[in-house]
Design a protein around this motif. Structure first.
Motif, mmCIF file in Angstrom:
data_model
loop_
_atom_site.group_PDB
_atom_site.id
_atom_site.type_symbol
_atom_site.label_atom_id
_atom_site.label_comp_id
_atom_site.label_asym_id
_atom_site.label_seq_id
_atom_site.Cartn_x
_atom_site.Cartn_y
_atom_site.Cartn_z
ATOM 1 N N ASP A 134 -25.518 123.755 -34.315
ATOM 2 C CA ASP A 134 -25.165 123.474 -32.926
ATOM 3 C C ASP A 134 -25.039 124.803 -32.187
ATOM 4 O OD1 ASP A 134 -25.086 120.815 -33.514
ATOM 5 O OD2 ASP A 134 -22.896 120.713 -33.717
ATOM 6 N N VAL A 135 -25.662 124.872 -31.014
ATOM 7 C CA VAL A 135 -25.636 126.096 -30.210
ATOM 8 C C VAL A 135 -24.842 125.821 -28.935
ATOM 9 C CG1 VAL A 135 -27.004 127.820 -28.972
ATOM 10 C CG2 VAL A 135 -27.868 126.830 -31.113
ATOM 11 N N THR A 136 -23.759 126.568 -28.761
ATOM 12 C CA THR A 136 -22.928 126.419 -27.564
ATOM 13 C C THR A 136 -23.445 127.369 -26.493
ATOM 14 O OG1 THR A 136 -20.995 125.815 -28.889
ATOM 15 C CG2 THR A 136 -20.598 126.528 -26.612
ATOM 16 N N ALA A 137 -24.068 126.809 -25.441
ATOM 17 C CA ALA A 137 -24.630 127.627 -24.365
ATOM 18 C C ALA A 137 -23.608 127.906 -23.270
ATOM 19 C CB ALA A 137 -25.858 126.937 -23.764
ATOM 20 N N VAL A 138 -22.772 126.908 -22.972
ATOM 21 C CA VAL A 138 -21.691 127.061 -21.995
ATOM 22 C C VAL A 138 -20.414 126.598 -22.673
ATOM 23 C CG1 VAL A 138 -20.774 126.322 -19.759
ATOM 24 C CG2 VAL A 138 -23.220 126.774 -20.007
ATOM 25 N N ASP A 139 -19.388 127.458 -22.639
ATOM 26 C CA ASP A 139 -18.219 127.245 -23.497
ATOM 27 C C ASP A 139 -16.931 127.143 -22.669
ATOM 28 O OD1 ASP A 139 -16.481 127.094 -25.593
ATOM 29 O OD2 ASP A 139 -16.970 129.048 -26.460
ATOM 30 N N HIS A 140 -16.537 125.898 -22.320
ATOM 31 C CA HIS A 140 -15.265 125.629 -21.640
ATOM 32 C C HIS A 140 -15.079 126.540 -20.413
ATOM 33 C CE1 HIS A 140 -14.054 122.926 -24.839
ATOM 34 N NE2 HIS A 140 -14.465 123.842 -25.710
ATOM 35 N N LEU A 141 -15.999 126.408 -19.488
ATOM 36 C CA LEU A 141 -16.057 127.290 -18.317
ATOM 37 C C LEU A 141 -15.289 126.686 -17.133
ATOM 38 C CD1 LEU A 141 -19.242 129.182 -17.284
ATOM 39 C CD2 LEU A 141 -17.993 127.923 -15.543
ATOM 40 N N ASP A 142 -14.483 127.515 -16.482
ATOM 41 C CA ASP A 142 -13.743 127.114 -15.279
ATOM 42 C C ASP A 142 -14.087 128.063 -14.135
ATOM 43 O OD1 ASP A 142 -11.833 124.953 -16.227
ATOM 44 O OD2 ASP A 142 -11.300 126.554 -17.613
ATOM 45 N N LEU A 143 -14.481 127.488 -12.985
ATOM 46 C CA LEU A 143 -14.791 128.299 -11.806
ATOM 47 C C LEU A 143 -14.478 127.511 -10.541
ATOM 48 C CD1 LEU A 143 -18.264 130.057 -12.357
ATOM 49 C CD2 LEU A 143 -16.019 131.148 -12.262
ATOM 50 N N ASN A 144 -14.129 128.224 -9.485
ATOM 51 C CA ASN A 144 -14.003 127.635 -8.161
ATOM 52 C C ASN A 144 -14.797 128.490 -7.180
ATOM 53 O OD1 ASN A 144 -12.063 125.269 -8.273
ATOM 54 N ND2 ASN A 144 -10.851 126.838 -9.319
ATOM 55 N N ILE A 145 -15.697 127.854 -6.447
ATOM 56 C CA ILE A 145 -16.568 128.557 -5.512
ATOM 57 C C ILE A 145 -16.300 128.014 -4.114
ATOM 58 C CG2 ILE A 145 -18.978 129.031 -4.884
ATOM 59 C CD1 ILE A 145 -19.633 128.633 -7.913
ATOM 60 N N GLU A 146 -16.011 128.904 -3.185
ATOM 61 C CA GLU A 146 -15.636 128.506 -1.837
ATOM 62 C C GLU A 146 -16.855 128.152 -0.996
ATOM 63 O OE1 GLU A 146 -12.533 128.081 -0.995
ATOM 64 O OE2 GLU A 146 -11.799 128.861 -2.918
ATOM 65 N N ALA A 147 -16.654 127.272 -0.020
ATOM 66 C CA ALA A 147 -17.727 126.897 0.900
ATOM 67 C C ALA A 147 -18.173 128.112 1.706
ATOM 68 C CB ALA A 147 -17.249 125.800 1.855
ATOM 69 N N GLY A 148 -19.488 128.303 1.817
ATOM 70 C CA GLY A 148 -20.038 129.361 2.652
ATOM 71 C C GLY A 148 -20.105 130.731 2.017
ATOM 72 N N GLU A 149 -19.705 130.863 0.756
ATOM 73 C CA GLU A 149 -19.778 132.190 0.148
ATOM 74 C C GLU A 149 -21.049 132.338 -0.686
ATOM 75 O OE1 GLU A 149 -16.871 133.473 -2.734
ATOM 76 O OE2 GLU A 149 -16.704 131.484 -3.631
ATOM 77 N N ILE A 150 -21.430 133.585 -0.907
ATOM 78 C CA ILE A 150 -22.524 133.894 -1.828
ATOM 79 C C ILE A 150 -21.864 134.335 -3.132
ATOM 80 C CG2 ILE A 150 -24.610 135.231 -2.259
ATOM 81 C CD1 ILE A 150 -24.894 135.653 0.737
ATOM 82 N N TYR A 151 -22.029 133.517 -4.144
ATOM 83 C CA TYR A 151 -21.324 133.720 -5.413
ATOM 84 C C TYR A 151 -22.339 134.116 -6.478
ATOM 85 C CZ TYR A 151 -17.781 132.941 -9.022
ATOM 86 O OH TYR A 151 -16.880 133.116 -10.044
ATOM 87 N N GLY A 152 -22.089 135.227 -7.142
ATOM 88 C CA GLY A 152 -23.000 135.712 -8.172
ATOM 89 C C GLY A 152 -22.522 135.383 -9.565
ATOM 90 N N VAL A 153 -23.460 135.032 -10.433
ATOM 91 C CA VAL A 153 -23.175 134.855 -11.862
ATOM 92 C C VAL A 153 -24.144 135.763 -12.604
ATOM 93 C CG1 VAL A 153 -23.086 133.260 -13.808
ATOM 94 C CG2 VAL A 153 -22.438 132.468 -11.522
ATOM 95 N N ILE A 154 -23.610 136.746 -13.316
ATOM 96 C CA ILE A 154 -24.442 137.743 -13.973
ATOM 97 C C ILE A 154 -24.189 137.734 -15.473
ATOM 98 C CG2 ILE A 154 -22.777 139.642 -13.680
ATOM 99 C CD1 ILE A 154 -25.247 141.450 -13.077
ATOM 100 N N GLY A 155 -25.236 138.001 -16.219
ATOM 101 C CA GLY A 155 -25.127 138.055 -17.676
ATOM 102 C C GLY A 155 -26.464 138.445 -18.264
ATOM 103 N N TYR A 156 -26.441 138.951 -19.473
ATOM 104 C CA TYR A 156 -27.680 139.283 -20.173
ATOM 105 C C TYR A 156 -28.326 138.015 -20.715
ATOM 106 C CZ TYR A 156 -26.391 144.205 -19.836
ATOM 107 O OH TYR A 156 -26.068 145.455 -19.359
ATOM 108 N N SER A 157 -29.541 138.129 -21.203
ATOM 109 C CA SER A 157 -30.244 136.983 -21.788
ATOM 110 C C SER A 157 -29.394 136.368 -22.891
ATOM 111 C CB SER A 157 -31.597 137.425 -22.358
ATOM 112 O OG SER A 157 -32.443 137.875 -21.329
ATOM 113 N N GLY A 158 -29.291 135.044 -22.866
ATOM 114 C CA GLY A 158 -28.497 134.346 -23.879
ATOM 115 C C GLY A 158 -27.034 134.182 -23.520
#
Length: 342
Positions: free
Chosen positions: A17-41
């Motif tokens: 079993d491969v866990t790609a997303v692991d119990h992630l919590d985020l809040n993104i506000e209306a009208g903002e430009i929100y970045g998600v950065i990470g290396y491959s994998g």
């Protein structure tokens, strides 16, 4: 606007079993430009596909503008997706259709009448700067023009959210900047919430208000872009910041500093906002009996203001150096002593 709670995605294979997303919590506000950065994998592309249910989550919830999309039926999901636009790294255009027809495609699917469809398409062509190219085919367009078509198509149904999956990584630096400028313009004109998935800190630095750093399916660091640049906590974040600011350990190695400057101290100065305009070095040389040598420096711009670092070798009496450090701290410039340099 977007609330993500305990989001997980596990891919089941024969062997593991491969866990790609692991119990992630985020809040993104209306009208903002929100970045998600990470290396491959890191799990960032899986994460963005979960946001519009191109992938179904293993657990957790995603609520967009008050609607929990993780529990929607197929029919309701189809309608909800009209409010979530998406642009891709490799454009995903229909090669047998013109610019006009590519942009019109989602409107056709939504059953928009022809007259309204044509008016909306011309409005979008104007918005993304493709006037005069509406009858061209994708094979006749540059990479930047293709991505502008992709952006216009994603905006066709007046979405509330625009998802960008490595939208500039197939483009050259100059074209990348023009596309990023376009996205900022769209964000400001339409009040659109934009989520940028990328592995390039330049993209985050140039247009994002806040950023989440992903590693091994988790968000390991999050905050306003300027604060993350100023105080990166995780090793992976520091690597990304070095993409933009340059790595002083490579450009001016600590070993070389130690060899050349056996006395005095090497200070790293952090300038933020208006402090980047201060003539601090000349002030220090006038106020204190010190010899100052600038080793390395760089200033860059974020959405929340300028940020710069400067490495300075300071030679002089210990008490005088300490007075200079105290003086610097009284300004809005942060100072730290580089370790391993005596």
């Amino acid at each position: 606007m977007i609330s993500i709670k305990d989001l997980s995605k596990v891919f089941h294979t024969k062997d593991q079993d491969v866990t790609a997303v692991d119990h992630l919590d985020l809040n993104i506000e209306a009208g903002e430009i929100y970045g998600v950065i990470g290396y491959s994998g890191a799990g960032k592309s899986t994460f963005i596909r979960l946001l519009n249910r191109l992938e179904n989550p293993t657990g957790g919830s995603i609520t967009i503008d008050g609607q929990e999309i993780t529990s929607l039926s197929k029919n309701k999901l189809r309608l909800a997706r009209q409010e979530i636009g998406m642009i891709f790294q490799h454009f995903n255009l229909l090669w047998s259709r013109t610019v006009r027809d590519n942009i019109a495609f989602p409107l056709e699917i939504a059953g928009v009448p022809k007259e309204k469809r044509q008016a909306r398409v011309m409005e979008l062509i104007e918005l993304v700067g493709l006037k005069g190219r509406e009858n061209a085919y994708p094979s006749q367009l540059s990479g930047g023009q293709k991505q502008r078509v992709g952006i216009a198509r994603a905006l066709a149904n007046n979405p509330k959210v625009l998802l960008c999956d490595e939208a500039t990584s197939a483009l050259d630096p100059e074209t990348t900047d023009s596309i990023l400028d376009l996205l900022v313009d769209i964000n400001e004109k339409l009040g659109l919430t934009i989520i940028m998935i990328t592995h390039e800190m330049h993209v985050i630095r140039k247009i994002c208000h806040r950023v989440a750093v992903m590693e091994n399916g988790k968000v390991v660091e999050e905050g306003e872009v300027l604060n993350v640049f100023l105080h990166p906590e995780q090793a992976v974040t520091k690597k990304f910041v070095d993409q933009v600011m340059g790595d002083p350990d490579q450009e001016y190695s600590l070993a070389l500093i130690h060899e050349r400057y056996r006395s005095g101290k090497v200070l790293r100065l952090h300038f933020v906002g208006e402090s980047t305009n201060q003539a601090l070095i000349s002030e220090l040389s006038r106020k204190f009996k010190l010899d100052l040598n600038i080793l390395h420096g760089k200033i860059t711009q974020t959405q929340k203001g300028a940020y710069g670092t400067l490495f300075v070798h300071v030679e002089g009496d210990h008490d005088e150096i300490e007075k200079a450090k105290t003086y610097i701290k009284q300004t809005s410039v942060e100072v730290e002593v580089i370790p391993n340099v005596q």
